[in-house]
Design an enzyme around this catalytic site. Structure first.
Site, short mmCIF file in Angstrom:
data_model
loop_
_atom_site.label_atom_id
_atom_site.label_comp_id
_atom_site.label_asym_id
_atom_site.label_seq_id
_atom_site.Cartn_x
_atom_site.Cartn_y
_atom_site.Cartn_z
N GLU A 1 -30.90 -25.24 -42.74
CA GLU A 1 -31.15 -26.38 -41.86
C GLU A 1 -32.64 -26.39 -41.48
OE1 GLU A 1 -28.94 -25.83 -38.22
OE2 GLU A 1 -29.40 -23.71 -38.13
N ASP B 1 -45.80 -35.66 -5.58
CA ASP B 1 -46.18 -36.49 -6.72
C ASP B 1 -47.43 -35.92 -7.39
OD1 ASP B 1 -46.69 -38.47 -8.55
OD2 ASP B 1 -47.29 -39.97 -7.09
N ASP C 1 -34.50 -27.12 -30.27
CA ASP C 1 -34.93 -27.86 -31.46
C ASP C 1 -36.27 -28.57 -31.26
OD1 ASP C 1 -32.35 -27.19 -32.40
OD2 ASP C 1 -31.52 -29.06 -31.62
N ASN D 1 -29.28 -19.77 -33.97
CA ASN D 1 -29.89 -20.61 -34.98
C ASN D 1 -31.39 -20.72 -34.74
OD1 ASN D 1 -29.69 -22.30 -32.72
ND2 ASN D 1 -29.47 -24.13 -33.98
#
Length: 912
Positions: free
Chosen positions: A251, A485, A51, A312
């Site tokens: 949707e 890092d 999404d 979906n």
């Protein structure tokens, strides 16, 4: 001589340190990656991010997504995703759309999250707005289907807080009680600073037995979508939500603005009566952000149309650096990792064509989008900046670090070292000590440096010397547990290097006299080496003379053409995301297995006629050998706006396609004529695809064959399935009427249904002509089929030899489950040059096929006996990806032409 000795000693020391560092990787196997270096989708493969809610802020794209799961925490085979456990969001960002910083997982719901009242946090939408002179960031989310919440932050990466402690929009909000699913927000801030929110979805009566609609769910007009104006603070409503009346909705709201027009986008529903097909992204337009909106078209098919597995469809459309992009999710990675569809989704991005003020259909691909900018090697970069990963995990949120276990790695695309770097600096720690191997081009590519990280629980700065320049993909592989890092390369200091060299020279000069003995000894060694070299050269000369004599003897027994070929030219197209991708590209090889892209990755031949696209190219050497022809399909999916289906379920390019082919001519493979169109397709044909040419010895004509469908002129529907047709020509100026070349086969299908056939390639081997083609539909009755005939132009004489999937080959290393046309298309048959055969005296043939459904490019096979129908003679082999390389450009349907040594040199001079 002392200088020579000192430099030699330094060289030995450097080599020795490399050897020692390399020992750390003796038993290290790089972790499996589900994303080859030629691909840019999914964006991240160590976690499932669904999404995608996308925000552009300054020069960076931020992607917020539903956290479907972190792979390292999910085991070998998790339960299917039920979505109820999701209460966190993943976040990543990019400046170039290929390398993504994994910013970690935001704690957004339940007891550890910012919105403690929310059980779920799904489908985020993000935006920013200047409030009181300061940029504020807003993150909207759905608590399952029950309502919309909002979080705020002073930074796009957080930390986020809940400013209202409850729903922004709920069932109690005005005009929202009848919204079936109160979720999937989209948010938009207009040029005047006004914010708008779009949300909702679902079909009354589809699942909940709504008393009014349980017998007749309102699939066509459910009126469950809403839009409202946001308050100036972006955390309140300034207007009541109103109905956004979209046809066949389900949707996934989206909103964007282009050239003064507001575009609302949404996912259509799954109902069989829908004119839009299954769950596609629809587009509506309005002159107001509140509507009313009018339906325009669909702009993105269901991901299953591109990646095999339906699911979906959730998206965001954004503009970034003057282009439009669609972000969406698919279940591709989930099926590759777990072997089945379990509902875990990952985010992809592809370009959304916008041509002459119109949004066209986007195409989902694994290759993704081109990288917009190179990564600056000399700026400090986070280790969490990644294009590719094998294993690894992310630590923290915002500024994140990366944990590597033994054999785990990360890769960064297109790092620019300019004129050169001479050292690399890492900030890292390792509990037991570890070595980081930095390579170019691939995780097992050329070693740039070994960086030793001493045992420590604290991050430390570690360095190593390098010698690297230009633009390269770089990879960091760990010998053992380590955290990185940041990394940064340091530019070569020309003046500093020169002074060091001068100091070394002064030291050497001062010691020259003391090393006369060493010099004499070295001279003796040099003399011995020279003698050995001379002897070796003399021996090699004798061997070469013998080989030449043997070769001359062999040449007398073979065709004159055979002795001339020393390499291969691969003509192909690369995709359909831009107009340039549907043109003809060249790659060259001297062994038939390892190809190098030419012309700096740009097309060599460009069609400016017809549809202004050139797909499925074929390169043909004339029978007389004095001319070359390049012929291609006249088709541009990009200019057509994507693949769209008609009422029969056929894609429009196969029913309304061009009846023409595109043709170029050349005498040297370098200088080509302008393209011209030749009309070849039969009357009422729906297309002319994938042409090839073969010389017919009986008629002494060039046979141009291609795939066509025949359409009913009244209904405009397909009347005859795709078959192979041909036209004949002697001069490539006048052409015969089209006739059937290879007709549809009828075996292996229900009720005698004809098997469609496209993508045929034909070669004469011995007394037979052999065809390899994509045969049948993309279902159980389809296959990559080999046929044969002794009479080339007798369409009824072709008989089946085998389907590739019947060979029972070991496919584990090939990246496919089956060798049929549900996964493969565009096969190409070619002969291997004598020097490249397993046994030079036994003819050997290559077959390459495009893994179009996987989007992973060509897979090669080899055979010494095309008639070995069950591989009982072990004459067939599928090659693993370690045995071949097609270089960086994704090769789509093309052809391989054998070329001579002179032609190789001419092509290299022109295009390398």
């Amino acid at each position: 001589m002392k200088m020579k000795t000192t430099v030699f000693s330094l060289l030995l020391a450097v080599v020795g340190s490399f050897v020692k560092a390399n020992d750390a990787f003796e038993n290290v196997e790089p972790a499996k990656s589900y994303k080859p270096v030629t691909e840019h989708n999914p964006l991240n493969t160590i976690k499932f991010t669904a999404d995608p809610g996308v925000m552009v802020y300054e020069d960076t794209v931020y992607v917020y997504g539903t956290n479907d799961g972190i792979r390292e925490n999910m085991g070998d085979l998790p339960e299917a995703n039920d979505y109820d456990r999701i209460h966190t969001l993943n976040l990543m960002s990019s400046k170039d759309l290929v390398n993504w910083v994994d910013h970690g997982t935001l704690q957004t719901g339940e007891s550890e999250g910012a919105a403690k009242w929310a059980h779920n946090t799904w489908a985020p939408a993000a935006t920013h707005k200047k409030i009181d002179g300061k940029d504020k960031f807003f993150l909207y989310f759905a608590n399952s289907g029950n309502g919309i919440g909002v979080l705020t932050s002073d930074s796009p990466t957080g930390p986020f807080v809940d400013p209202i402690g409850d729903y922004l929009i709920s069932k109690e909000s005005p005009n929202c009680a009848d919204v079936t699913w109160l979720f999937d927000p989209a948010v938009f801030v207009d040029d005047d600073g006004t914010g708008y929110i779009y949300f909702g979805g679902g079909i009354p009566g589809e699942y909940d037995n709504h008393p009014l609609y349980k017998d007749a769910p309102l699939f066509e007009e459910p009126k469950t979508l809403r839009v409202a104006k946001l308050g100036d603070d972006m955390i309140s409503l300034a207007s009541e939500p109103i109905v956004l009346d979209a046809p066949w909705p389900y949707e996934d709201s989206g909103i964007h603005k282009a050239d003064g027009i507001y575009y609302y986008t949404y996912c259509t529903n799954w109902n069989d009566k829908s004119p839009f097909g299954k769950a596609r992204i629809g587009l509506m337009a309005s002159e107001s952000p509140l509507g009313p909106f009018e339906f325009v078209d669909t702009i993105f098919n269901n991901p299953g149309d591109f990646f095999i597995y339906d699911g979906n469809n959730h998206h965001t459309v954004v503009q970034f650096h003057d282009k439009w992009y669609i972000f969406y999710h698919a279940e591709w990675l989930n099926t590759q990792v777990y072997g089945e569809k379990l509902g875990y989704r990952t985010t992809h991005v592809n370009e959304l064509p916008y041509v002459d003020g119109k949004f066209l259909n986007a195409t989902g691909t694994l290759e993704g989008v081109p990288q917009l900018f190179n990564v600056d090697a000399f700026q400090t970069q986070l280790a969490s900046l990644m294009a590719w990963q094998g294993g690894v995990s992310t630590n923290g949120v915002g500024h994140t670090t990366i944990s590597y276990q033994k054999g785990e790695w990360t890769g960064v695309s297109q790092v620019d070292f300019a004129d050169g770097a001479n050292s690399v600096v890492l900030t890292a720690s390792s509990p037991k000590g570890a070595v980081i191997r930095i390579t170019a081009d691939d995780v097992e590519g050329e070693v740039i440096a070994y960086v030793t990280v001493p045992a420590s629980t604290e991050l430390e700065t570690v360095t190593a010397d390098v010698d690297v320049s230009g633009v390269k993909n770089i990879f960091f592989l760990a010998s053992d547990e380590v955290i990185i890092d940041t990394w940064q390369f340091v530019k070569a200091d020309v003046e500093g290097d020169a002074s060091v060299a001068e100091d070394s020279a002064d030291e050497v000069d001062a010691e020259v006299d003391a090393d006369v003995d060493a010099e004499d000894s070295a001279n003796e060694v040099d003399a011995e080496v020279d003698a050995e070299v001379d002897a070796a050269e003399d021996s090699a000369d004798e061997v070469n003379e013998e080989v030449d004599a043997d070769a001359d003897g062999e040449d007398s027994a073979v065709d004159n053409d055979e002795k001339e070929y020393s390499g291969y030219l691969f003509g192909h197209f690369i995709g359909e995301q831009t107009g340039d991708e549907e043109q003809i590209y060249f790659a060259i090889s001297e062994d038939g297995l390892h190809f190098k892209d030419m012309n700096n990755g740009k097309p060599v031949l460009v069609s400016n006629v017809g549809e202004k696209g050139a797909r499925d190219p074929y390169l043909y050497r004339s029978h007389e050998g004095d001319k070359f022809y390049a012929i291609a399909t006249d088709l541009s999916i990009y200019n057509r706006g994507g693949w769209k289906k008609n009422a029969q379920g056929y894609y429009d390019p196969s029913t309304t396609g061009s009846p023409y082919l595109v043709l170029w001519e050349s005498e040297d493979l370098v200088n080509w004529t302008e393209p011209r169109l030749i009309k070849v397709a039969p009357e009422n044909a729906g297309m002319a695809w994938a042409p090839e040419i073969i010389y017919d010895e009986e008629t002494e004509e060039n046979i141009i064959f291609f795939a066509s469908s025949i359409m009913d002129p009244e209904t405009k529907l397909k009347a005859k399935p795709n078959a192979i047709y041909y036209v004949a020509t002697k001069d490539f100026k006048e052409f015969s009427e089209p006739k059937i070349f290879i007709d549809c086969q009828k075996d292996g299908s229900e009720n005698g249904k004809e098997r469609e056939i496209i993508d045929a390639t034909v070669m004469k081997i011995g007394d037979y002509y052999y065809s390899v083609s994509k045969d049948g539909d993309n279902a159980e009755n389809g296959g990559i089929r080999i046929l044969r005939t002794k009479t080339l132009l007798n369409s009824e004489s072709w008989e089946k030899v085998l389907d590739l999937d019947e060979l029972g080959l070991d496919l584990e290393a090939a990246g496919v489950d089956v060798l049929d046309n549900s996964t493969l298309e565009g096969p190409e048959l070619f002969e291997l040059n004598k020097a490249d055969r397993t046994d030079p005296e036994v003819p050997e043939y290559g077959i390459i096929a495009d893994r179009y459904m996987a989007g992973t490019g060509y897979i090669p096979l080899k055979t010494t006996n095309i008639e070995d129908r069950d591989n009982s003679k072990n004459s067939w082999k599928v090659l693993s990806d370690k045995e071949y390389s097609f270089d960086k450009l994704k090769k789509r349907h093309g052809t391989i032409l054998r070329i001579t040594k002179d032609e190789i040199e001419r092509l290299k001079k022109a295009y390398l």
